[in-house]
Design an enzyme around this catalytic site. Structure first.
Site, PDB file in Angstrom:
ATOM      1  N   ASP A  68       6.880  -6.161 -16.146  1.00  0.00           N
ATOM      2  CA  ASP A  68       7.559  -6.975 -15.723  1.00  0.00           C
ATOM      3  C   ASP A  68       7.384  -8.447 -16.097  1.00  0.00           C
ATOM      4  OD1 ASP A  68       5.686  -7.338 -14.165  1.00  0.00           O
ATOM      5  OD2 ASP A  68       6.454  -6.464 -12.346  1.00  0.00           O
TER       6      ASP A  68
ATOM      7  N   ASN B 121      -6.201   2.100 -17.872  1.00  0.00           N
ATOM      8  CA  ASN B 121      -4.977   1.284 -17.456  1.00  0.00           C
ATOM      9  C   ASN B 121      -5.535  -0.138 -16.806  1.00  0.00           C
ATOM     10  OD1 ASN B 121      -1.995   1.097 -17.433  1.00  0.00           O
ATOM     11  ND2 ASN B 121      -2.307   1.264 -15.161  1.00  0.00           N
TER      12      ASN B 121
ATOM     13  N   GLU C  45      -7.861  -0.431 -13.593  1.00  0.00           N
ATOM     14  CA  GLU C  45      -8.111  -1.880 -13.158  1.00  0.00           C
ATOM     15  C   GLU C  45      -9.661  -1.879 -12.919  1.00  0.00           C
ATOM     16  OE1 GLU C  45      -5.362  -2.917  -9.954  1.00  0.00           O
ATOM     17  OE2 GLU C  45      -3.815  -2.570 -11.305  1.00  0.00           O
TER      18      GLU C  45
ATOM     19  N   HIS D  60       2.087  -7.042 -16.708  1.00  0.00           N
ATOM     20  CA  HIS D  60       3.091  -7.869 -15.524  1.00  0.00           C
ATOM     21  C   HIS D  60       2.670  -9.352 -16.058  1.00  0.00           C
ATOM     22  CE1 HIS D  60       3.189  -4.610 -12.963  1.00  0.00           C
ATOM     23  NE2 HIS D  60       1.959  -4.326 -13.085  1.00  0.00           N
TER      24      HIS D  60
ATOM     25  N   GLU E 276       3.517  -1.104 -17.213  1.00  0.00           N
ATOM     26  CA  GLU E 276       4.100  -1.523 -15.911  1.00  0.00           C
ATOM     27  C   GLU E 276       4.697  -2.967 -16.407  1.00  0.00           C
ATOM     28  OE1 GLU E 276       1.095  -1.741 -12.906  1.00  0.00           O
ATOM     29  OE2 GLU E 276       0.165   0.276 -13.395  1.00  0.00           O
TER      30      GLU E 276
HETATM   31  O1  G3I Z   1       5.275   2.437   2.826  1.00  0.00           O
HETATM   32  C1  G3I Z   1       4.828   1.265   3.716  1.00  0.00           C
HETATM   33  C2  G3I Z   1       5.728   0.890   4.872  1.00  0.00           C
HETATM   34  O2  G3I Z   1       5.811   2.084   5.664  1.00  0.00           O
HETATM   35  C3  G3I Z   1       5.147  -0.017   5.738  1.00  0.00           C
HETATM   36  O3  G3I Z   1       5.984  -0.624   6.698  1.00  0.00           O
HETATM   37  C4  G3I Z   1       4.904  -1.256   4.703  1.00  0.00           C
HETATM   38  C5  G3I Z   1       4.231  -2.477   5.418  1.00  0.00           C
HETATM   39  O4  G3I Z   1       3.702  -3.440   4.434  1.00  0.00           O
HETATM   40  O5  G3I Z   1       4.095  -0.868   3.559  1.00  0.00           O
HETATM   41  C6  G3I Z   1       4.647   0.163   2.861  1.00  0.00           C
HETATM   42  O6  G3I Z   1       3.614   0.545   1.715  1.00  0.00           O
HETATM   43  C7  G3I Z   1       3.726  -0.330   0.735  1.00  0.00           C
HETATM   44  C8  G3I Z   1       4.021   0.344  -0.476  1.00  0.00           C
HETATM   45  O7  G3I Z   1       3.685  -0.523  -1.641  1.00  0.00           O
HETATM   46  C9  G3I Z   1       5.333   0.786  -0.578  1.00  0.00           C
HETATM   47  O8  G3I Z   1       6.213  -0.037  -0.792  1.00  0.00           O
HETATM   48  C10 G3I Z   1       2.291  -0.954   0.816  1.00  0.00           C
HETATM   49  O9  G3I Z   1       2.008  -1.920   2.083  1.00  0.00           O
HETATM   50  C11 G3I Z   1       2.096  -1.828  -0.665  1.00  0.00           C
HETATM   51  O10 G3I Z   1       0.799  -2.351  -0.346  1.00  0.00           O
HETATM   52  C12 G3I Z   1       2.447  -1.032  -1.644  1.00  0.00           C
HETATM   53  O11 G3I Z   1       2.420  -2.047  -2.719  1.00  0.00           O
HETATM   54  C13 G3I Z   1       2.143  -1.500  -4.151  1.00  0.00           C
HETATM   55  C14 G3I Z   1       0.857  -1.993  -4.724  1.00  0.00           C
HETATM   56  O12 G3I Z   1       0.710  -1.474  -5.966  1.00  0.00           O
HETATM   57  C15 G3I Z   1      -0.261  -1.656  -3.913  1.00  0.00           C
HETATM   58  O13 G3I Z   1      -1.325  -1.911  -4.558  1.00  0.00           O
HETATM   59  C16 G3I Z   1       3.362  -1.580  -5.066  1.00  0.00           C
HETATM   60  O14 G3I Z   1       4.539  -0.836  -4.272  1.00  0.00           O
HETATM   61  C17 G3I Z   1       3.132  -1.183  -6.274  1.00  0.00           C
HETATM   62  O15 G3I Z   1       4.200  -1.627  -7.126  1.00  0.00           O
HETATM   63  C18 G3I Z   1       1.967  -1.767  -6.665  1.00  0.00           C
HETATM   64  O16 G3I Z   1       1.840  -1.221  -8.209  1.00  0.00           O
HETATM   65  C19 G3I Z   1       0.163  -1.659  -8.781  1.00  0.00           C
HETATM   66  C20 G3I Z   1       0.170  -0.481  -9.621  1.00  0.00           C
HETATM   67  O17 G3I Z   1      -0.087   0.509  -8.956  1.00  0.00           O
HETATM   68  C21 G3I Z   1      -1.140  -0.911 -10.614  1.00  0.00           C
HETATM   69  N1  G3I Z   1      -0.783  -2.208 -11.079  1.00  0.00           N
HETATM   70  C22 G3I Z   1      -0.407  -3.368 -10.357  1.00  0.00           C
HETATM   71  C23 G3I Z   1       0.755  -3.012  -9.685  1.00  0.00           C
HETATM   72  C24 G3I Z   1       1.513  -4.136  -9.016  1.00  0.00           C
HETATM   73  O18 G3I Z   1       0.712  -4.606  -7.930  1.00  0.00           O
END
Ligand code: G3I
Length: 465
Positions: free
Chosen positions: A271, A203, A161, A240, A269
Site C-alpha cells: 500500500d 517477511n 518482522e 508499506h 502487503e
Molecule cells: O476485531 C477487533 C474488534 O472486535 C475490536 O472492537 C477492535 C478494537 O480495537 O479491534 C479489532 O481488532 C483489530 C484488528 O486489526 C481487526 O480489525 C485490532 O485491534 C487491530 O490491532 C488489528 O490491526 C491489524 C494489525 O496488523 C495488527 O498488528 C490490521 O488489521 C492488519 O492490517 C495489520 O497487518 C499488519 C501485518 O500483519 C504485518 N505487517 C504490517 C501490517 C500493517 O500493520
C-alpha cells in the site's frame, strides 16, 4: 546431486511434455487481448496479484465482488495470526482462518499464509512466556497451524518482522528474540518438516530500500541461511510505503540481490500513501523485471478496508471505484513484453551463439539448440503481441513441460501459455506457464535449450539483434 545431473534426468522425462503439447493442440487459440483484471494481467506475466482479505467483510457484496473479480491470491489479514489460531494454549481455533481460506479456494484463488512466528498479535498466554517454554510454544504453534493447512498453502510467512527499525541492523528486541538468536532458524526448520510443500518466507517492512541497514541485516541473514542450509524459500517485502518510508527506485536492486541468493521474492502487503499512480506502476514493473518475483499482494481492497484508511493507499476508493493507481498497475501488467517488429536472432550472452532450429527442421517437437549465428531463417524469431516467439511464421517456441530440464522445442502455434514468453529487461526470457527461464545447457554448438530455474547467469541471458 550436481546441477548437470539434475538436468540430465529432467531431459529424459521430456517426452511427456510433447504428449501434453499434442493434447493441447485441440484447444482453440484464444484471441490475444489485453487483460482486464489485475489477476489476469499478472497471470499473463507468470505472476499472481493478491489482496489481504478480512473475514468480517466477506458478507459485504461490494467487497467480495471486487475481490473475486480482480485477485487470484489471498492473504488472511489477521485470521491466521497467533492470537486468532491459538487463543488458548494448545487449543487451536481455525474458524475465522477457514472462512478466509474456504472463500479463497472456492473462488479459485491460491492462499498465502500469514504468519506463524511474530512478536505482535500474540495471545496473552504466549506473551507471558519466556525462555525454553516460549521456544517450545512457538514450535507447537507452527506444527499445529501448518498441520491444519498441510499441502494447501503456497507460501507461508514463517517469521514476521524480526529486525529492528533504524540504523542498527540489529534484531528487534522481543520475547522470541530473547529465547536466543537461533529462534528464526528453528522456526524455519520446524516449518519445513511440518509442511514440505509450502514455500517458506521471511517477511518484513522497511526492507525495500537497498541502502537501509534493516535491508542489509535481512540480506545477511538470508545469505547465511542459504550457506548453512537453513530451509528458506522466499522473502516477502511488505512494501508499506509512506512519507517516512518512501518508495525508492533501488527497490528493484533489492529484489534482484535477494533473488541472486537463490530465494524467490514477493511483494506481500503493498500500500502506498496517497496511491500515486506512477509509484504503483514502478513497483509493478520492479516485480516484473525480476524473474524470481512471484507476485504482488495489496493490503486490502478499498481504501476504507485499509489498516490506515486516512492514507487512502489502495487501488479502489471507498465506493469500490477503480482509482488512477489501479489503471496504472493494469497498464503495467499489460505493457510487458511489447512485440518487437520484424524477425531477429536471439543470441546467448554467455555463448555468443544463436537460438537455432537444428538442421532447419520444421517437425513439431524438434528441440532447439545453440549454433553459430548466421541469420538463417531457422534463427529468425518474431515476437507477437500474444507473447509468442515465432519462427518460419507459424511455429512457436514451445515448452514441453514446466519443470527444470523441460525441453524447449518448436511446435505449431496454438495460443497456449507454454508458448508465451516474457522478455525481461535483465535479458532473461521467462516461460509464462512455468515461470522458468530459457536456459542453454552448455555454450558450444549443439548445446540444448531447456527450461531452468532463473539464476541470471550468462546461459540464461539473451539479446535480440
Ligand atoms: O476485531 C477487533 C474488534 O472486535 C475490536 O472492537 C477492535 C478494537 O480495537 O479491534 C479489532 O481488532 C483489530 C484488528 O486489526 C481487526 O480489525 C485490532 O485491534 C487491530 O490491532 C488489528 O490491526 C491489524 C494489525 O496488523 C495488527 O498488528 C490490521 O488489521 C492488519 O492490517 C495489520 O497487518 C499488519 C501485518 O500483519 C504485518 N505487517 C504490517 C501490517 C500493517 O500493520
Amino acid at each position: 546431486m550436481p546441477r548437470f545431473e539434475i538436468r540430465r534426468r529432467a531431459l529424459a522425462t521430456c517426452a511427456l511434455g510433447v504428449l501434453s503439447a499434442a493434447v493441447a493442440l485441440v484447444t482453440p487459440a484464444p484471441a490475444a487481448a489485453a487483460a482486464s483484471t489485475l489477476g489476469a494481467g499478472a497471470a499473463q506475466n507468470g505472476r499472481y496479484f493478491g489482496t489481504a482479505i478480512a473475514s468480517g467483510r466477506l458478507n459485504d457484496p461490494v467487497y467480495t465482488t471486487i475481490a473475486n473479480r480482480e485477485f487470484n491470491s489471498v492473504t488472511a489479514e489477521n485470521e491466521m495470526k497467533i492470537d486468532a489460531t491459538e487463543p488458548q494454549r494448545d487449543r487451536f481455533d481455525f474458524t475465522a482462518a477457514d472462512r478466509v481460506y474456504n472463500w479463497a479456494v472456492q473462488n479459485g484463488k491460491q492462499v498465502r499464509g500469514h504468519t506463524l512466528a511474530w512478536h505482535s498479535q500474540q495471545p496473552d498466554w504466549m506473551r507471558s512466556l519466556s525462555g525454553g517454554a516460549l521456544r517450545q510454544a512457538m514450535i507447537n504453534h507452527i506444527n499445529g497451524v501448518m498441520a491444519h493447512y498441510r499441502g494447501k498453502i503456497v507460501q507461508w510467512d514463517v517469521v514476521n518482522e524480526a529486525f529492528a527499525d533504524g540504523g542498527s541492523g540489529a534484531r528487534r528486541d522481543s520475547n522470541l528474540q530473547r529465547t536466543g538468536n537461533d529462534w528464526i532458524e528453528v522456526a524455519f526448520r520446524t516449518a519445513r518438516a511440518a509442511d514440505p510443500a509450502a514455500k517458506l518466507c521471511y517477511n518484513d517492512y522497511n526492507v525495500e530500500n537497498w541502502t537501509w541497514a534493516k535491508t542489509q541485516a535481512m540480506y545477511a541473514m538470508v545469505r547465511d541461511f542459504k550457506q548453512r542450509g537453513v530451509p528458506i524459500d522466499c522473502v516477502g517485502f511488505q512494501a508499506h510505503f509512506n512519507s517516512g518510508s518512501p518508495y525508492d527506485s533501488n527497490f528493484r536492486t533489492t529484489l534482484r540481490n535477494f533473488a541472486a541468493l537463490g530465494v524467490d521474492v514477493a511483494i506481500t502487503e503493498l500500500d502506498i500513501q496517497g496511491a500515486p499512480p506512477a509509484t504503483y506502476a514502478n513497483v509493478t514493473n520492479d516485480c516484473l523485471a525480476v524473474p524470481r518475483c512471484l507476485g504482488i499482494t495489496v493490503w486490502g481492497v478499498r481504501d476504507t478496508d485499509s489498516w490506515r484508511p486516512e492514507h487512502t493507499p489502495l487501488l479502489f476508493d471507498g465506493n469500490g471505484n477503480k482509482k488512477a493507481a489501479y489503471t496504472s498497475v493494469l497498464n503495467a501488467l499489460n505493457a510487458t513484453s511489447p512485440p518487437t517488429p520484424g524477425s531477429r536472432t536471439i543470441r546467448g550472452v554467455g555463448s555468443g551463439r544463436c537460438l537455432d532450429v537444428p538442421g532447419a527442421a520444421t517437425t513439431d517437437g524438434t528441440q532447439l539448440q545453440l549454433w553459430d549465428c548466421h541469420n538463417g531463417t531457422n534463427q529468425q524469431w518474431t515476437s507477437t503481441s500474444a507473447g509468442e516467439l515465432r519462427v518460419y511464421g507459424d511455429k512457436c517456441l514451445d515448452a514441453a513441460g514446466t519443470a527444470n530440464g523441460a525441453k524447449v522445442q518448436i511446435y505449431n502455434c496454438w495460443g497456449g501459455d507454454n508458448q508465451k514468453w516474457r522478455l525481461n529487461s535483465d535479458g532473461s526470457i521467462v516461460g509464462v506457464q512455468s515461470g522458468l527461464c530459457l536456459d542453454a545447457a552448455g555454450a558450444a554448438n549443439g548445446a540444448l535449450i531447456q527450461l531452468y530455474s532463473c539464476w541470471n547467469s550468462g546461459n540464461q541471458r539473451w539479446t535480440r539483434a
